[in-house]
Scaffold this motif. Sequence first.
Motif, PDB file in Angstrom:
ATOM      1  N   LEU A 296       0.813  -1.221   0.000  1.00  0.00           N
ATOM      2  CA  LEU A 296       0.000   0.000   0.000  1.00  0.00           C
ATOM      3  C   LEU A 296       0.848   1.274   0.000  1.00  0.00           C
ATOM      4  O   LEU A 296       0.700   2.119  -0.899  1.00  0.00           O
ATOM      5  N   PRO A 297       1.739   1.476   0.990  1.00  0.00           N
ATOM      6  CA  PRO A 297       2.525   2.713   0.984  1.00  0.00           C
ATOM      7  C   PRO A 297       3.495   2.790  -0.192  1.00  0.00           C
ATOM      8  O   PRO A 297       3.729   3.876  -0.734  1.00  0.00           O
TER       9      PRO A 297
ATOM     10  N   ASN B 133       3.200   1.492  -3.293  1.00  0.00           N
ATOM     11  CA  ASN B 133       2.529   1.823  -4.548  1.00  0.00           C
ATOM     12  C   ASN B 133       1.953   3.235  -4.535  1.00  0.00           C
ATOM     13  O   ASN B 133       1.912   3.899  -5.578  1.00  0.00           O
ATOM     14  N   ALA B 134       1.515   3.696  -3.376  1.00  0.00           N
ATOM     15  CA  ALA B 134       1.047   5.071  -3.271  1.00  0.00           C
ATOM     16  C   ALA B 134       2.187   6.036  -3.597  1.00  0.00           C
ATOM     17  O   ALA B 134       1.999   7.040  -4.309  1.00  0.00           O
ATOM     18  N   TYR B 135       3.373   5.740  -3.084  1.00  0.00           N
ATOM     19  CA  TYR B 135       4.547   6.585  -3.325  1.00  0.00           C
ATOM     20  C   TYR B 135       4.941   6.585  -4.801  1.00  0.00           C
ATOM     21  O   TYR B 135       5.168   7.646  -5.400  1.00  0.00           O
TER      22      TYR B 135
ATOM     23  N   ALA C  76       3.129   5.741  -7.487  1.00  0.00           N
ATOM     24  CA  ALA C  76       2.096   6.345  -8.334  1.00  0.00           C
ATOM     25  C   ALA C  76       2.130   7.867  -8.238  1.00  0.00           C
ATOM     26  O   ALA C  76       1.974   8.568  -9.247  1.00  0.00           O
ATOM     27  N   ALA C  77       2.342   8.389  -7.038  1.00  0.00           N
ATOM     28  CA  ALA C  77       2.386   9.841  -6.855  1.00  0.00           C
ATOM     29  C   ALA C  77       3.645  10.443  -7.470  1.00  0.00           C
ATOM     30  O   ALA C  77       3.604  11.534  -8.047  1.00  0.00           O
TER      31      ALA C  77
ATOM     32  N   ARG D 232       3.066  10.463 -11.376  1.00  0.00           N
ATOM     33  CA  ARG D 232       1.637  10.522 -11.694  1.00  0.00           C
ATOM     34  C   ARG D 232       1.357  11.112 -13.080  1.00  0.00           C
ATOM     35  O   ARG D 232       0.312  10.838 -13.674  1.00  0.00           O
TER      36      ARG D 232
ATOM     37  N   LEU E 202      -0.583   2.361  -9.443  1.00  0.00           N
ATOM     38  CA  LEU E 202      -1.940   2.805  -9.130  1.00  0.00           C
ATOM     39  C   LEU E 202      -2.929   1.641  -9.204  1.00  0.00           C
ATOM     40  O   LEU E 202      -3.816   1.513  -8.352  1.00  0.00           O
TER      41      LEU E 202
ATOM     42  N   LEU F  19      -2.477  -0.362  -6.135  1.00  0.00           N
ATOM     43  CA  LEU F  19      -2.988   0.332  -4.957  1.00  0.00           C
ATOM     44  C   LEU F  19      -4.502   0.155  -4.823  1.00  0.00           C
ATOM     45  O   LEU F  19      -5.007  -0.198  -3.754  1.00  0.00           O
ATOM     46  N   ILE F  20      -5.218   0.372  -5.915  1.00  0.00           N
ATOM     47  CA  ILE F  20      -6.672   0.207  -5.898  1.00  0.00           C
ATOM     48  C   ILE F  20      -7.041  -1.249  -5.620  1.00  0.00           C
ATOM     49  O   ILE F  20      -7.911  -1.549  -4.792  1.00  0.00           O
TER      50      ILE F  20
ATOM     51  N   VAL G 132      -6.446  -2.444  -1.950  1.00  0.00           N
ATOM     52  CA  VAL G 132      -7.495  -1.992  -1.038  1.00  0.00           C
ATOM     53  C   VAL G 132      -8.705  -2.924  -1.141  1.00  0.00           C
ATOM     54  O   VAL G 132      -9.280  -3.346  -0.130  1.00  0.00           O
TER      55      VAL G 132
END
Length: 213
Positions: free
Chosen positions: A28-29, A31-33, A35-36, A39, A140, A143-144, A147
């Motif tokens: 989670l963290p 892939n969030a990093y 993707a951001a 982006r 991304l 990440l989706i 979740v």
Amino acid sequence: MGLALITVPVFSLIEPGLVPVVVLLLMLPLNAYVAARERHAIHWRGVRWITVGRFLGTFAGLWIITVASTRSLGLFIGLSTITLALLALVAPNFTPGRTTFSLAGVVTGVTETSTGIGGPPYALAYRNTSGPTLRATVALCFLIGEVISIVVLAMGGLISLEMLKDTLMLLVPLLLGAWLSRFVHHRLDGPIVRILVLAFAIVSGIAVLIRAL
């Protein structure tokens, strides 16, 4: 790129209880990093269709993890790792459309929810794209999807306090690796990353198979 392909076979050999929940939580963290960070290169059309398929495949993955024995799950992890990695390496070039993206989502939903591994279908769909597009879009989508998988696994009662403690313990080296990646990610294009990750996955998958047998 390739965290699950590297960690799942290794975890399956040394501590099977970390698969798939801890792997999903750790991603989670990360892939969030990723993707951001890139982006601007996200392929939004692919993300939409992959997410549709990913949602549908998640429930099949939940069924597998609830009915499979430890040995059967080990065999499934090993075989799926090798099969998906080989497919991503040898498949001919093609132009992906919504059917391809949706199918990649379904397959990933099944394999990632049950084993923690979901990268090869994405690597196959985006095999001819640049490094930034590959990394950001796949991150991304992961990440989706993660979740979705975590919510479904939690509803099935398959997430324990011990798994959360293991995740916190492994979070420090994960964040260290993510920070170090900032110094090298711009030097690695899509094909280089994909080949290295998939080659490691094949070797690891064979090791998992040997142990399960």
